[in-house]
Design an enzyme around this catalytic site. Structure first.
Site, short mmCIF file in Angstrom:
data_model
loop_
_atom_site.label_atom_id
_atom_site.label_comp_id
_atom_site.label_asym_id
_atom_site.label_seq_id
_atom_site.Cartn_x
_atom_site.Cartn_y
_atom_site.Cartn_z
CE LYS A 112 -2.29 3.34 2.92
NZ LYS A 112 -1.73 4.17 1.68
CB SER A 169 3.55 10.47 11.40
OG SER A 169 2.11 9.34 11.01
N GLY A 178 3.25 5.08 12.95
CA GLY A 178 3.59 3.28 13.87
C GLY A 178 3.00 3.34 14.80
CD GLU A 217 13.74 2.65 9.93
OE1 GLU A 217 14.43 3.57 10.71
OE2 GLU A 217 14.12 1.20 9.93
CB CYS A 268 13.00 10.37 7.62
SG CYS A 268 13.35 9.69 6.64
CD GLN A 271 4.54 18.61 5.87
OE1 GLN A 271 3.65 17.07 6.26
NE2 GLN A 271 4.90 18.55 6.24
CD GLU A 289 9.31 13.90 11.38
OE1 GLU A 289 9.07 13.58 11.30
OE2 GLU A 289 10.59 13.50 11.20
P1 NDP Z 1 1.59 8.74 7.43
O1 NDP Z 1 2.01 7.93 8.91
O2 NDP Z 1 0.79 10.09 7.32
O3 NDP Z 1 1.15 7.71 6.30
C1 NDP Z 1 2.58 6.27 6.59
C2 NDP Z 1 1.38 5.07 5.54
O4 NDP Z 1 0.39 5.00 6.14
C3 NDP Z 1 0.70 5.98 4.40
O5 NDP Z 1 0.51 4.60 3.28
C4 NDP Z 1 -1.02 6.12 5.23
O6 NDP Z 1 -1.34 6.05 4.32
C5 NDP Z 1 -0.62 4.73 5.59
N1 NDP Z 1 -1.94 4.95 7.07
C6 NDP Z 1 -2.12 6.35 7.38
N2 NDP Z 1 -2.95 5.54 8.38
C7 NDP Z 1 -3.19 4.79 8.51
C8 NDP Z 1 -3.69 3.15 9.04
N3 NDP Z 1 -5.15 3.69 10.31
N4 NDP Z 1 -3.33 2.53 9.18
C9 NDP Z 1 -2.30 1.74 7.79
N5 NDP Z 1 -1.54 2.32 7.76
C10 NDP Z 1 -2.03 3.91 8.06
O7 NDP Z 1 3.50 9.93 7.43
P2 NDP Z 1 3.40 10.07 6.16
O8 NDP Z 1 3.13 9.76 4.91
O9 NDP Z 1 2.69 11.90 6.20
O10 NDP Z 1 5.02 10.83 5.70
C11 NDP Z 1 5.42 11.47 6.12
C12 NDP Z 1 6.37 10.89 7.71
O11 NDP Z 1 7.16 9.90 7.38
C13 NDP Z 1 7.43 11.44 8.51
O12 NDP Z 1 7.11 11.23 9.86
C14 NDP Z 1 8.25 11.41 7.95
O13 NDP Z 1 9.37 11.71 9.36
C15 NDP Z 1 7.98 9.81 8.17
N6 NDP Z 1 8.79 8.73 7.30
C16 NDP Z 1 10.10 7.97 8.13
C17 NDP Z 1 11.27 8.21 7.52
C18 NDP Z 1 11.89 7.42 8.05
O14 NDP Z 1 12.43 5.97 7.92
N7 NDP Z 1 11.61 7.03 8.66
C19 NDP Z 1 11.28 8.16 5.76
C20 NDP Z 1 10.14 8.57 5.66
C21 NDP Z 1 9.70 9.09 5.99
P3 NDP Z 1 -2.16 7.36 3.64
O15 NDP Z 1 -1.17 8.27 2.82
O16 NDP Z 1 -3.09 7.28 2.56
O17 NDP Z 1 -2.60 8.40 4.75
#
Ligand code: NDP
Length: 477
Positions: A171, A225, A229, A246, A280, A327, A379
């Protein structure tokens, strides 16, 4: 416009699509992408489960050929895929092509790993008995990815999952499904058997949540996020499932009095503002000792003046737009918070108008910040950096480690003593000396500590830790 469909059990399905919008120009619709229902996700999981026995026993040459072919096609199409990436996410074209190249390198690396699968043979403590230690695939892997690396993160999860013999339900982030769709299409045409890789696009609340709630997913690898997580972790514990997270960062970069000023400024500008600060591993906290403080602030603000913000596909652009309106609001809200908290807005902070409607924001620097301010602890995930003045290295190190996160950390210094001490004492998963905190290799472990990560490292041969389970077998001849 044709709809880019989901891939379930080897068939492209889905008739309703949502728009993928270019953040550099909101009049530009990149494409229509199908939205999976909860029922579609259940079917994808069932297909992956059914495909697992055969794929887990497939020959290493078959896996190698598919992953290698995928790497080769991604590389051959890097200009086109890089353009798609820049259109949907807003990275500049060189950054987009760089990320696509990295995805190809990752598939190439794991193609090689299929030929290096190995175990151990040991004598037992009991005479006449042999012990074999082998790694086996987990089963169905759920992959959930964020929007900020639309091709590299899917690649570094899908490639090892398939290499080690797992099947996948994937996904991608709803904001950026284009590159994900493209690599699934490439893998599918490269000859993956039906059901081995399933693509389910759509909102996290439906698609992601259905994956979290399924007892048939043996492992979930998630990047995103901290909030989401935590949901992945809670649901995975409920199902006794392996999980890997992550998450966010608030990465410090220390600048010591003895630093090479040019190196320090370039590293800070690169990891604070390039890719619109949406990494990140971005340096969002600069911790600067007082002897170099004023010189460094002057040089960094001078450097910031030269950064051209604009349409991601224009050659003169150094920093593209923020990914979307939500954002952008988060970034500007934090800029207001920084001002109210008493930090000095030394540069930027303004939304920019360009000749296309997009989400453009000036790179922003706060000086006279403290490590207790929200802008230094939470963040922001945009091109917004706080700069904190400290007395000496000891204070800088303590402050660098005083954060809930622990992904990446950097130091700019010409002192071997301080560089060595920092590498040993930083509480981050990745440490950089005289380099930006962002920008990592594809063949070595990636990951953090504290609230940034949970579970085994990703990438390189360390990826086997998550994507396999160890078996110990005893034989009496
Ligand atoms: P989100 O946590 O909002 O989304 C991440 C993924 O989780 C998306 O595919 C999202 O779907 C999905 N998701 C949202 N709600 C649910 C749920 N209830 N159950 C299962 N999956 C769900 O993060 P962002 O996409 O906004 O990314 C930004 C964040 O990611 C930042 O905080 C950043 O630091 C972190 N990040 C960390 C990295 C690392 O390696 N440490 C690397 C890159 C980013 P949808 O898009 O449809 O909402």
């Amino acid at each position: 416009m044709t709809i880019h469909q989901n891939l379930i059990a080897g068939e492209w399905v889905g008739s309703t699509g949502s728009e993928n919008v270019n953040p550099s120009d909101t009049n530009d619709i990149v494409g229509l992408y199908a939205q999976a229902t909860a029922d579609d996700v259940s079917q994808a999981i069932a297909a992956a489960k059914a495909a697992f026995p055969a794929w887990s026993r497939s020959g290493i040459l078959e896996r190698h050929a598919i992953l290698k072919k995928t790497a080769d096609e991604i590389l051959a199409r890097k200009q086109e895929l890089g353009t798609l990436l820049s259109r949907e996410e807003g990275k500049t074209l060189p950054e987009g092509i760089g990320e696509v190249t990295r995805a190809a390198q990752i598939f190439d690396f794991f193609a090689g790993e299929t030929l290096r699968l190995a175990g151990e043979v040991l004598p037992s403590a009991r005479p006449g008995i042999g012990v074999e230690i082998t790694r086996e695939p987990l089963g169905v892997i759920g992959i959930i990815t964020p929007w900020n690396f639309p091709i590299a993160i899917p690649a570094w999860k899908i490639a090892p999952a398939l290499c080690y013999g797992n099947t996948v339900v994937f996904k991608p982030a709803e904001l950026v499904p284009g590159c994900s769709w493209a690599i699934v299409d490439i893998l599918h045409r490269a000859g993956l058997p039906k059901g081995v890789l399933n693509l389910v696009m759509g909102p996290g609340s439906v698609v992601g949540q259905t994956m979290l709630d399924s007892p048939d997913i043996a492992g979930i690898t998630f990047t995103g996020s901290t909030g989401t997580g935590k949901r992945v972790a809670a649901a995975s514990i409920e199902h006794n499932r392996k999980f890997q997270l992550e998450m966010g960062g608030k990465n410090p970069m220390i600048v010591l009095d003895d630093a090479d000023l040019g190196v320090a400024v370039e590293a800070a500008a690169n990891s604070g503002f390039f890719s619109t600060g949406q990494r990140c591993t971005a340096s969002s906290r600069l911790i600067v000792t007082e002897g170099i403080h004023d010189k460094f602030v002057d040089a960094l603000t001078e450097r910031m003046k030269s950064i051209q913000v604009g349409h991601a596909l224009r050659p003169e652009t150094h920093v593209g737009p923020v990914v979307d309106g939500r954002q952008l609001k988060q970034d500007t809200d934090y800029i207001e918070i920084g001002v109210k908290e008493g930090a000095k807005l030394a540069f930027g902070g303004e939304r920019l108008e360009r000749d296309t409607p997009g989400f453009f924001l000036q790179p922003t620097l706060f000086t006279e910040a403290t490590n207790q301010m929200r802008i230094s602890r939470e963040e922001i995930f945009g091109p917004v950096v706080s700069l904190i003045r400290v007395k000496d290295y000891d204070e800088a190190l303590a402050m660098a480690n005083d954060t809930p996160f622990g992904l990446s950390a950097g130091i700019a210094t010409t002192s071997l003593k301080y560089a060595t001490h920092f590498k040993r004492n930083s509480e981050a998963g990745m440490v950089m000396v005289n380099l930006p905190t962002a920008g990592v290799d594809f063949h070595v472990p990636f990951g953090g500590r504290k609230a940034s990560s949970f579970g085994p490292r990703e990438q390189g041969k360390y990826a086997a830790e998550f994507f396999t389970v160890v078996k110990t077998a005893y034989t009496q001849a």
